[in-house]
Design an enzyme around this catalytic site. Sequence first.
Site, short mmCIF file in Angstrom:
data_model
loop_
_atom_site.label_atom_id
_atom_site.label_comp_id
_atom_site.label_asym_id
_atom_site.label_seq_id
_atom_site.Cartn_x
_atom_site.Cartn_y
_atom_site.Cartn_z
N TYR A 11 0.83 -1.07 -0.04
CA TYR A 11 -0.07 0.05 0.00
C TYR A 11 0.87 1.08 0.09
O TYR A 11 0.81 2.16 -1.08
CB TYR A 11 -0.92 -0.07 1.23
CG TYR A 11 -1.63 1.19 1.33
CD1 TYR A 11 -2.48 1.91 0.45
CD2 TYR A 11 -1.81 1.66 2.62
CE1 TYR A 11 -3.27 3.00 0.66
CE2 TYR A 11 -2.71 2.97 2.94
CZ TYR A 11 -3.34 3.45 2.20
OH TYR A 11 -4.12 4.42 2.27
N SER A 124 6.34 3.35 13.31
CA SER A 124 5.02 3.40 13.64
C SER A 124 4.87 4.23 14.92
O SER A 124 5.61 4.17 15.69
CB SER A 124 4.10 2.19 13.70
OG SER A 124 2.87 2.27 14.04
N TYR A 148 3.75 -6.74 17.17
CA TYR A 148 3.98 -6.19 15.93
C TYR A 148 4.82 -4.81 16.20
O TYR A 148 5.75 -4.46 15.53
CB TYR A 148 2.96 -5.85 15.24
CG TYR A 148 2.86 -4.65 14.21
CD1 TYR A 148 3.40 -4.76 12.82
CD2 TYR A 148 2.26 -3.33 14.58
CE1 TYR A 148 3.42 -3.58 12.02
CE2 TYR A 148 2.35 -2.19 13.75
CZ TYR A 148 2.85 -2.65 12.43
OH TYR A 148 3.32 -1.34 11.66
N LYS A 152 8.63 -3.07 15.51
CA LYS A 152 8.96 -1.70 15.08
C LYS A 152 10.06 -1.29 16.12
O LYS A 152 10.97 -0.40 15.60
CB LYS A 152 7.72 -0.75 14.87
CG LYS A 152 6.81 -1.22 13.64
CD LYS A 152 7.40 -1.01 12.33
CE LYS A 152 6.68 -1.62 11.29
NZ LYS A 152 7.20 -1.91 10.10
#
Length: 336
Positions: A11, A124, A148, A152
């Site tokens: 994306y 993020s 997740y 990061k």
Amino acid sequence: MTILVTGGAGYIGSHTCVELLSGGYDVAVVDNYYNSVPAVLDRVEKITGKTLKRYDCDIRDRGGLERVFSENKIDAVIHFAGLKAVGESTKLPLLYYENNISGSVVLFEVMEKYDCKKIVFSSSATVYGNNPIPYKEDMVTGDVSSPYGRTKHFIEQILGDIYKSDNGWSISLLRYFNPIGAHESGLIGEDPNGIPNNLMPYISRVAIGKLPQLTVFGGDYDTKDGTCIRDYIHVVDLAKAHLCAVAKILDTTGIEAYNIGNGVGYSVLDIIRAFEKASGKKLNYVIGDRREGDLPAFYADATKANKELNWHAEYDIEKMCADSWNFQKNNPDGIK
Ligand code: NAD
Ligand code: UD1
């Protein structure tokens, strides 16, 4: 000038490839198409009228990556490749640590071997965890709630250690807030496999009739209308931030983190209303229970990126919703 884009068919990666090609860069993409399809790259070429080099390669495949670096003189890397589903990461933590962290380590080793020490990394806002808002880059990070998010945080730490050991590196950590929207051509956009986890793709699929109803996760938060507040940013604005970061790392050495957000918080109900206006569709939604792990409200202080990267977000929430809907309308069954 050649930029290697890992995860370039995804994306954010695909929108960044469009901006890079339009900005005159040569682009090599490495993607294993785990969460994307090669046709996305055909569309990037269609939008720009330019071609890019593609490598169907996993970032954990050292030999494959070495081939990319030996066939091209890579000036800098933009590293998007990674898995990003927060809920899935709590069920499959090892998959996330292996793919995101081990994959990144292989990439950094190959970069070092080929003396390419310039990288922009997709981090993020999740690394801030439960800090006061607005989030600023100098806040303590790492109090994160998911595997997740920890990937990061750990990758940021690994890059910090690499820089400490060798000041020849130039590293930009971009901490994204909530990217939505799509390229205005309607050719590329967010196209997740299966049932979406994130708000905008879920809304779009309800609007197109692929899903029956949106559940708003919680209506009893201590916010202006009881729903969560987030800092939504148009994916094209986000893509452009990568060009600003590339320009900076090509010129300097060091490691810096930047918040990439609008600095404005919108509630889930604000987004629903803006989407209804942009699409002319009435959205079927109910207010449901809170989702575990959601923070009530966060948004960016993006002053550092404004000043040091000379980056400013251009697009407002109406444009974000209009472009998301345009992509969904033009691709009711996704990109094949
Ligand atoms: P995406 O899933 O659309 O794109 C990631 C791409 O990486 C996909 O094309 C996928 O096939 C590829 N990929 C995954 N693992 C790979 C591997 N081992 N080797 C090669 N390719 C691999 O996701 P996106 O939304 O474009 O996100 C890009 C990056 O930005 C990710 O690292 C994500 O964690 C980070 N990020 C995303 C958001 C968001 O809301 N979308 C927010 C903050 C950070
Ligand atoms: C999530 C992740 C973040 C990650 C980002 C992109 C968490 C806690 N955070 O951000 O780490 O970088 O996705 O992958 O998971 N919502 C609904 N109904 C839905 C979906 C979402 O009400 O069906 C609400 C959520 O409660 C939230 C807002 O919409 O308030 C945005 O959600 P989402 O798009 O999933 O992003 P985040 O949770 O902010």
